[in-house]
Design a protein around this motif. Structure first.
Motif, short mmCIF file in Angstrom:
data_model
loop_
_atom_site.label_atom_id
_atom_site.label_comp_id
_atom_site.label_asym_id
_atom_site.label_seq_id
_atom_site.Cartn_x
_atom_site.Cartn_y
_atom_site.Cartn_z
N UNK A 1 0.83 -1.21 0.00
CA UNK A 1 0.00 0.00 0.00
C UNK A 1 0.86 1.26 0.00
N UNK A 2 1.95 1.23 0.75
CA UNK A 2 2.84 2.39 0.78
C UNK A 2 3.43 2.66 -0.60
N UNK A 3 3.87 1.60 -1.28
CA UNK A 3 4.42 1.76 -2.62
C UNK A 3 3.39 2.30 -3.60
N UNK A 4 2.15 1.82 -3.50
CA UNK A 4 1.09 2.29 -4.40
C UNK A 4 0.86 3.79 -4.23
N UNK A 5 0.74 4.24 -3.00
CA UNK A 5 0.39 5.65 -2.78
C UNK A 5 1.57 6.58 -3.06
N UNK B 1 -1.70 14.45 -0.36
CA UNK B 1 -2.35 13.57 0.61
C UNK B 1 -1.93 12.12 0.37
N UNK B 2 -1.88 11.71 -0.90
CA UNK B 2 -1.42 10.36 -1.21
C UNK B 2 0.02 10.14 -0.75
N UNK B 3 0.87 11.14 -0.96
CA UNK B 3 2.26 11.01 -0.55
C UNK B 3 2.39 10.87 0.96
N UNK B 4 1.64 11.70 1.71
CA UNK B 4 1.71 11.64 3.17
C UNK B 4 1.22 10.28 3.68
N UNK B 5 0.11 9.80 3.13
CA UNK B 5 -0.40 8.49 3.54
C UNK B 5 0.58 7.38 3.20
N UNK B 6 1.20 7.46 2.02
CA UNK B 6 2.18 6.45 1.64
C UNK B 6 3.38 6.44 2.56
N UNK B 7 3.86 7.62 2.96
CA UNK B 7 5.00 7.69 3.87
C UNK B 7 4.63 7.18 5.27
N UNK B 8 3.42 7.48 5.71
CA UNK B 8 2.97 6.96 7.01
C UNK B 8 2.91 5.43 6.99
N UNK B 9 2.40 4.87 5.91
CA UNK B 9 2.33 3.41 5.79
C UNK B 9 3.73 2.81 5.70
N UNK B 10 4.62 3.48 5.00
CA UNK B 10 5.99 2.98 4.85
C UNK B 10 6.71 2.96 6.19
N UNK B 11 6.52 4.02 6.97
CA UNK B 11 7.20 4.12 8.27
C UNK B 11 6.44 3.38 9.37
N UNK C 1 -10.39 4.80 2.36
CA UNK C 1 -11.40 5.75 1.91
C UNK C 1 -11.10 6.27 0.51
N UNK C 2 -9.82 6.62 0.25
CA UNK C 2 -9.44 7.10 -1.08
C UNK C 2 -9.60 6.01 -2.13
N UNK C 3 -9.18 4.79 -1.80
CA UNK C 3 -9.32 3.70 -2.77
C UNK C 3 -10.79 3.43 -3.09
N UNK C 4 -11.66 3.55 -2.09
CA UNK C 4 -13.09 3.35 -2.33
C UNK C 4 -13.65 4.44 -3.22
#
Length: 222
Positions: A81-85, A124-134, A147-150
């Motif tokens: 998910x982190x890589x996707x976002x 927003x996508x970048x922030x979410x991706x970094x949060x998931x990565x970390x 929510x975004x994917x939906x």
């Protein structure tokens, strides 16, 4: 003299094994760890409190055994998910005007929100991706990502129902990318959403089930 033979260097007591068998350090007697059934039997003998404690120990042990694979799957889903976002945000941040055109082509948002969406959504996508990565702020990041994917999936489905075949704009902006059918976009986003739902389950529902197990283990048996 007899006492001296009972000690080794470092003052560890020796325990006789029998005639002609020499001595072993007393610590070696405890080398074999008791299994879980022995622990449960020792705890439950003559004590209701021991029964409750033994049940709790057994349930926690079972949870740890089955949660090892869950933790590995959760880590894999989180990194996917982190890589996707993160990847989805890069081209949109670099080309906001082209992404605004993709948003306009969906013909869903009013004109006043198109430029704002094109500017805010990639960050927003970048922030979410970094949060998931970390692995930080996981509940909020996982909930927001799902929510975004939906929303993305619903927008594609809505346009497909209207007969509009537009560029997804998910990972690349503009018209300089190979055209793909709306059906392919739907299948791809459905797979992304499946990973997101699994991660949502792992972060929220699994934790709730674990807490419920601990509470049930602490109750007195009827």
């Amino acid at each position: 003299e007899a006492r001296g033979k009972q000690l080794l260097a470092g003052r560890r007591r020796l325990v006789p094994q029998g005639r002609g068998s020499g001595h072993l350090p007393a610590r070696s007697l405890f080398h074999r760890q008791p299994d879980l059934d022995e622990l449960v039997r020792d705890l439950t003998e003559g004590s209701l409190e021991g029964l409750r404690l033994a049940t709790l120990v057994k349930k926690i042990t079972e949870h740890r055994t089955e949660s090892k694979g869950m933790r590995m799957a959760q880590t894999a889903a989180r990194l996917i998910m982190a890589g996707i976002f993160v990847y989805a945000s890069i081209d949109k941040i670099a080309h906001p005007a082209a992404f605004a055109k993709d948003v306009y082509n969906y013909q869903i948002l009013p004109d006043a929100l198109i430029n704002l969406t094109a500017l805010v959504l990639p960050w927003l996508e970048l922030i979410l991706g970094l949060c998931l990565l970390a692995g930080v702020w996981m509940p909020g990041a996982v909930l927001s990502a799902n929510g975004l994917l939906s929303v993305f999936f619903a927008a594609l489905l809505f346009n497909m129902a209207r007969g509009l075949d537009v560029n997804c704009g998910c990972f690349s902006t503009g018209n300089n990318i190979p055209a793909m059918s709306a059906g392919w976009y739907l299948v791809r986003d459905a797979l992304f959403l499946a990973v997101g739902i699994f991660l949502l389950y792992a972060v929220f529902l699994k934790r709730r089930l674990k807490n419920h197990t601990v509470v049930e283990a602490g109750k007195e048996p009827s």
